[in-house]
Design a protein around this motif. Sequence first.
Motif, PDB file in Angstrom:
ATOM      1  N   MET A   1       0.834  -1.206   0.000  1.00 56.50           N
ATOM      2  CA  MET A   1       0.000   0.000   0.000  1.00 56.50           C
ATOM      3  C   MET A   1       0.871   1.260   0.000  1.00 56.50           C
ATOM      4  SD  MET A   1      -2.717   1.265   2.901  1.00 56.50           S
ATOM      5  CE  MET A   1      -1.610   1.888   4.164  1.00 56.50           C
ATOM      6  N   GLU A   2       1.873   1.242   0.851  1.00 55.73           N
ATOM      7  CA  GLU A   2       2.677   2.435   1.083  1.00 55.73           C
ATOM      8  C   GLU A   2       3.755   2.629   0.015  1.00 55.73           C
ATOM      9  OE1 GLU A   2       1.386   4.147   3.604  1.00 55.73           O
ATOM     10  OE2 GLU A   2       2.676   5.672   2.724  1.00 55.73           O
ATOM     11  N   GLY A   3       4.087   1.536  -0.687  1.00 56.36           N
ATOM     12  CA  GLY A   3       5.182   1.601  -1.653  1.00 56.36           C
ATOM     13  C   GLY A   3       6.543   1.568  -0.980  1.00 56.36           C
ATOM     14  N   THR A   4       6.588   1.048   0.255  1.00 55.50           N
ATOM     15  CA  THR A   4       7.879   0.914   0.945  1.00 55.50           C
ATOM     16  C   THR A   4       8.397  -0.514   0.768  1.00 55.50           C
ATOM     17  OG1 THR A   4       6.697   0.376   2.999  1.00 55.50           O
ATOM     18  CG2 THR A   4       7.456   2.632   2.743  1.00 55.50           C
ATOM     19  N   PRO A   5       9.716  -0.696   0.782  1.00 57.76           N
ATOM     20  CA  PRO A   5      10.243  -2.047   0.658  1.00 57.76           C
ATOM     21  C   PRO A   5       9.859  -2.952   1.833  1.00 57.76           C
ATOM     22  CG  PRO A   5      11.941  -0.415   0.203  1.00 57.76           C
ATOM     23  CD  PRO A   5      10.766   0.335   0.751  1.00 57.76           C
TER      24      PRO A   5
ATOM     25  N   SER B   1       0.760  18.986   5.560  1.00 57.82           N
ATOM     26  CA  SER B   1       2.220  19.120   5.535  1.00 57.82           C
ATOM     27  C   SER B   1       2.714  19.018   4.094  1.00 57.82           C
ATOM     28  CB  SER B   1       2.880  17.994   6.341  1.00 57.82           C
ATOM     29  OG  SER B   1       2.540  18.089   7.703  1.00 57.82           O
ATOM     30  N   ASP B   2       3.601  19.928   3.723  1.00 63.96           N
ATOM     31  CA  ASP B   2       4.186  19.897   2.378  1.00 63.96           C
ATOM     32  C   ASP B   2       5.321  18.867   2.367  1.00 63.96           C
ATOM     33  OD1 ASP B   2       5.418  20.333  -0.055  1.00 63.96           O
ATOM     34  OD2 ASP B   2       5.043  22.500  -0.008  1.00 63.96           O
ATOM     35  N   LEU B   3       4.966  17.616   2.134  1.00 65.12           N
ATOM     36  CA  LEU B   3       5.933  16.527   2.287  1.00 65.12           C
ATOM     37  C   LEU B   3       7.113  16.618   1.311  1.00 65.12           C
ATOM     38  CD1 LEU B   3       3.485  13.579   3.094  1.00 65.12           C
ATOM     39  CD2 LEU B   3       4.714  15.070   4.672  1.00 65.12           C
ATOM     40  N   PRO B   4       6.897  16.929   0.024  1.00 61.59           N
ATOM     41  CA  PRO B   4       8.059  17.022  -0.859  1.00 61.59           C
ATOM     42  C   PRO B   4       9.064  18.081  -0.394  1.00 61.59           C
ATOM     43  CG  PRO B   4       6.056  16.890  -2.157  1.00 61.59           C
ATOM     44  CD  PRO B   4       5.638  17.057  -0.718  1.00 61.59           C
ATOM     45  N   ARG B   5       8.552  19.221   0.064  1.00 64.71           N
ATOM     46  CA  ARG B   5       9.494  20.282   0.469  1.00 64.71           C
ATOM     47  C   ARG B   5      10.117  19.978   1.830  1.00 64.71           C
ATOM     48  NH1 ARG B   5       6.647  25.789  -0.866  1.00 64.71           N
ATOM     49  NH2 ARG B   5       8.686  26.717  -0.383  1.00 64.71           N
ATOM     50  N   LEU B   6       9.364  19.374   2.732  1.00 63.42           N
ATOM     51  CA  LEU B   6       9.951  18.979   4.024  1.00 63.42           C
ATOM     52  C   LEU B   6      11.038  17.931   3.794  1.00 63.42           C
ATOM     53  CD1 LEU B   6       6.737  18.774   6.219  1.00 63.42           C
ATOM     54  CD2 LEU B   6       8.666  20.349   6.577  1.00 63.42           C
ATOM     55  N   SER B   7      10.777  17.023   2.852  1.00 63.92           N
ATOM     56  CA  SER B   7      11.757  15.997   2.525  1.00 63.92           C
ATOM     57  C   SER B   7      13.016  16.634   1.937  1.00 63.92           C
ATOM     58  CB  SER B   7      11.134  15.004   1.537  1.00 63.92           C
ATOM     59  OG  SER B   7      12.123  14.320   0.840  1.00 63.92           O
ATOM     60  N   GLY B   8      12.818  17.657   1.098  1.00 60.20           N
ATOM     61  CA  GLY B   8      13.960  18.380   0.528  1.00 60.20           C
ATOM     62  C   GLY B   8      14.823  18.979   1.629  1.00 60.20           C
ATOM     63  N   ILE B   9      14.186  19.588   2.628  1.00 65.15           N
ATOM     64  CA  ILE B   9      14.922  20.196   3.741  1.00 65.15           C
ATOM     65  C   ILE B   9      15.667  19.105   4.523  1.00 65.15           C
ATOM     66  CG2 ILE B   9      14.671  21.416   5.953  1.00 65.15           C
ATOM     67  CD1 ILE B   9      12.232  22.874   4.690  1.00 65.15           C
ATOM     68  N   ALA B  10      14.956  18.005   4.801  1.00 67.80           N
ATOM     69  CA  ALA B  10      15.569  16.915   5.582  1.00 67.80           C
ATOM     70  C   ALA B  10      16.800  16.356   4.852  1.00 67.80           C
ATOM     71  CB  ALA B  10      14.548  15.809   5.836  1.00 67.80           C
ATOM     72  N   ARG B  11      16.649  16.104   3.564  1.00 69.54           N
ATOM     73  CA  ARG B  11      17.771  15.518   2.796  1.00 69.54           C
ATOM     74  C   ARG B  11      18.952  16.467   2.730  1.00 69.54           C
ATOM     75  NH1 ARG B  11      14.482  11.582  -1.274  1.00 69.54           N
ATOM     76  NH2 ARG B  11      13.723  10.449   0.536  1.00 69.54           N
ATOM     77  N   LYS B  12      18.654  17.753   2.537  1.00 71.93           N
ATOM     78  CA  LYS B  12      19.722  18.751   2.448  1.00 71.93           C
ATOM     79  C   LYS B  12      20.580  18.719   3.718  1.00 71.93           C
ATOM     80  CE  LYS B  12      19.961  23.774   2.308  1.00 71.93           C
ATOM     81  NZ  LYS B  12      19.042  24.924   2.380  1.00 71.93           N
ATOM     82  N   HIS B  13      19.941  18.450   4.857  1.00 71.49           N
ATOM     83  CA  HIS B  13      20.676  18.471   6.126  1.00 71.49           C
ATOM     84  C   HIS B  13      21.012  17.075   6.631  1.00 71.49           C
ATOM     85  CE1 HIS B  13      20.302  22.834   6.805  1.00 71.49           C
ATOM     86  NE2 HIS B  13      19.191  22.700   6.102  1.00 71.49           N
ATOM     87  N   GLY B  14      20.758  16.081   5.822  1.00 74.86           N
ATOM     88  CA  GLY B  14      21.128  14.706   6.204  1.00 74.86           C
ATOM     89  C   GLY B  14      20.349  14.156   7.396  1.00 74.86           C
ATOM     90  N   ILE B  15      19.086  14.596   7.535  1.00 69.71           N
ATOM     91  CA  ILE B  15      18.267  14.078   8.638  1.00 69.71           C
ATOM     92  C   ILE B  15      17.034  13.367   8.071  1.00 69.71           C
ATOM     93  CG2 ILE B  15      19.085  15.828  10.258  1.00 69.71           C
ATOM     94  CD1 ILE B  15      16.522  17.384   9.811  1.00 69.71           C
TER      95      ILE B  15
ATOM     96  N   ALA C   1       6.375   7.902  -1.126  1.00 68.25           N
ATOM     97  CA  ALA C   1       6.566   8.301  -2.523  1.00 68.25           C
ATOM     98  C   ALA C   1       6.851   9.799  -2.626  1.00 68.25           C
ATOM     99  CB  ALA C   1       5.331   7.942  -3.337  1.00 68.25           C
ATOM    100  N   LEU C   2       6.431  10.565  -1.610  1.00 67.00           N
ATOM    101  CA  LEU C   2       6.625  12.018  -1.621  1.00 67.00           C
ATOM    102  C   LEU C   2       7.902  12.423  -0.878  1.00 67.00           C
ATOM    103  CD1 LEU C   2       2.902  13.016  -0.935  1.00 67.00           C
ATOM    104  CD2 LEU C   2       4.116  13.252  -3.111  1.00 67.00           C
ATOM    105  N   GLY C   3       8.680  11.425  -0.421  1.00 65.13           N
ATOM    106  CA  GLY C   3       9.984  11.747   0.146  1.00 65.13           C
ATOM    107  C   GLY C   3      10.177  11.452   1.623  1.00 65.13           C
ATOM    108  N   ALA C   4       9.127  10.976   2.314  1.00 66.80           N
ATOM    109  CA  ALA C   4       9.306  10.626   3.733  1.00 66.80           C
ATOM    110  C   ALA C   4      10.225   9.416   3.839  1.00 66.80           C
ATOM    111  CB  ALA C   4       7.960  10.306   4.374  1.00 66.80           C
ATOM    112  N   ASP C   5      10.988   9.334   4.924  1.00 60.43           N
ATOM    113  CA  ASP C   5      11.867   8.174   5.128  1.00 60.43           C
ATOM    114  C   ASP C   5      11.136   7.058   5.852  1.00 60.43           C
ATOM    115  OD1 ASP C   5      14.618   9.194   4.242  1.00 60.43           O
ATOM    116  OD2 ASP C   5      13.868  10.816   5.500  1.00 60.43           O
ATOM    117  N   ILE C   6      10.331   7.430   6.835  1.00 61.47           N
ATOM    118  CA  ILE C   6       9.588   6.433   7.601  1.00 61.47           C
ATOM    119  C   ILE C   6       8.139   6.921   7.733  1.00 61.47           C
ATOM    120  CG2 ILE C   6       9.395   5.216   9.819  1.00 61.47           C
ATOM    121  CD1 ILE C   6      12.378   5.507  10.184  1.00 61.47           C
TER     122      ILE C   6
END
Length: 400
Positions: free
Chosen positions: A72-76, A162-176, A193-198
Amino acid sequence: MNAKDPASRIQDLLQFGEFGDVNPSITDSSTFTFLKADTMEDTFHGEAPGCFLYSRHWNPSNKYLSDALAAMEGTPAAWVTGSGMAAITTTILHLCNAGDHIISSITTYGGTFAFLKNYLPKFNISVDFVNIEDLEAVEKAIRPNTRLIYTESMTNPMLQISDLPRLSGIARKHGIKLVVDNTFTPMIISPYALGADIVVYSMTKFINGKNDCVAGAICADEDTINAMIDVNNGTAMLLGPVLDPLRSSSILKNLHTLHIRLKQHSSNAMYMAEKLRELGLEVNYPGLYEHRGHKLMKEMMNPGFGFGGLMAIDLRSNDKANRLMEMMEDEGVGYLAVSLGYFKTLFSCSGHSTSSEVPEEVQQQIGLSPGLIRFSVGLDNDIERSFEKVRVCLQRLGYV
Ligand SMILES: *Cc1c(COP(=O)(O)O)cnc(C)c1O
């Protein structure tokens, strides 16, 4: 061909029992035999795929449900827990060490807020609460020891998006990491699919949809899930928040009707929201074009499931809100109860129930008025009739 939509990905799974049972058999066992001692040792080290060791680690019934949730979630991978709070606390405790820092949306589920604010200081883990719509504030709050950004796709109870794609962009930029609670919007929004890790869930709500148990899930990549259930230092394995396999089995069956239920919850909520707005009430529903997050939600959502079953109205006064809820219960609109995603409409006054862990000054800051009634709109076949009952109650209270 891989299905794009979450419901079809679940439908495409071939899961059946050893006798051809169309529902996978329930594995009602805590421990598992081995014919070879070597295989047992390999299983301990996570090196014997398909073998089961002990049900705190993995159980076949839990694996079926986890696989369906991952589809459902598209997670491995995914792992199921005994409650939504278990999924949330396990994830956070797994990612953070003493001395770390978390950035969280200030509007979250009350239990999550209480865990972050009152419990984590025990481990010297600090939390900054921000308005999650203010992306600049999110990025500004990042420190060298920040480990993760925590939010809900649709926040409780303010229904911010929550703007998940942009929050994900911020998280990735800072390695969190970006951790997202998607309890209000399963299938509707796919955070991974929108960039969340968990992605974490309370399955107690829409996913199970029967209010007959509490349960949760963690959806993520294989490495993260395997690290959580590592026998030597995995947070899930060592704290033991596992779901009972009997429950996994019943939740799996309910998961297969989730898409149909969601469509009905959403269309009923949309009807209620529009009609209540027509009466001149202050209505908060992300499906209404004037909702702050409406456009963003439209960009992020999977088509066909609607905007979800949660909406809120603000009567400003707690007394009035309480009277309205009692009257609605008498009229048979639904139940005055916490929780959501049930086949009957449930309503509660957030500030005095599910968000009562949030201090009053914070409630004011986030615009959580004492008269805010959160509705989880049910599966009513005749929603016009249900609305009419609400209208009559509002009329008696002098609101319309
Ligand atoms: C209910 C809820 C939880 C907690 O889940 P439990 O199953 O009650 O432990 C967490 N997040 C959200 C958004 C919820 O609605």
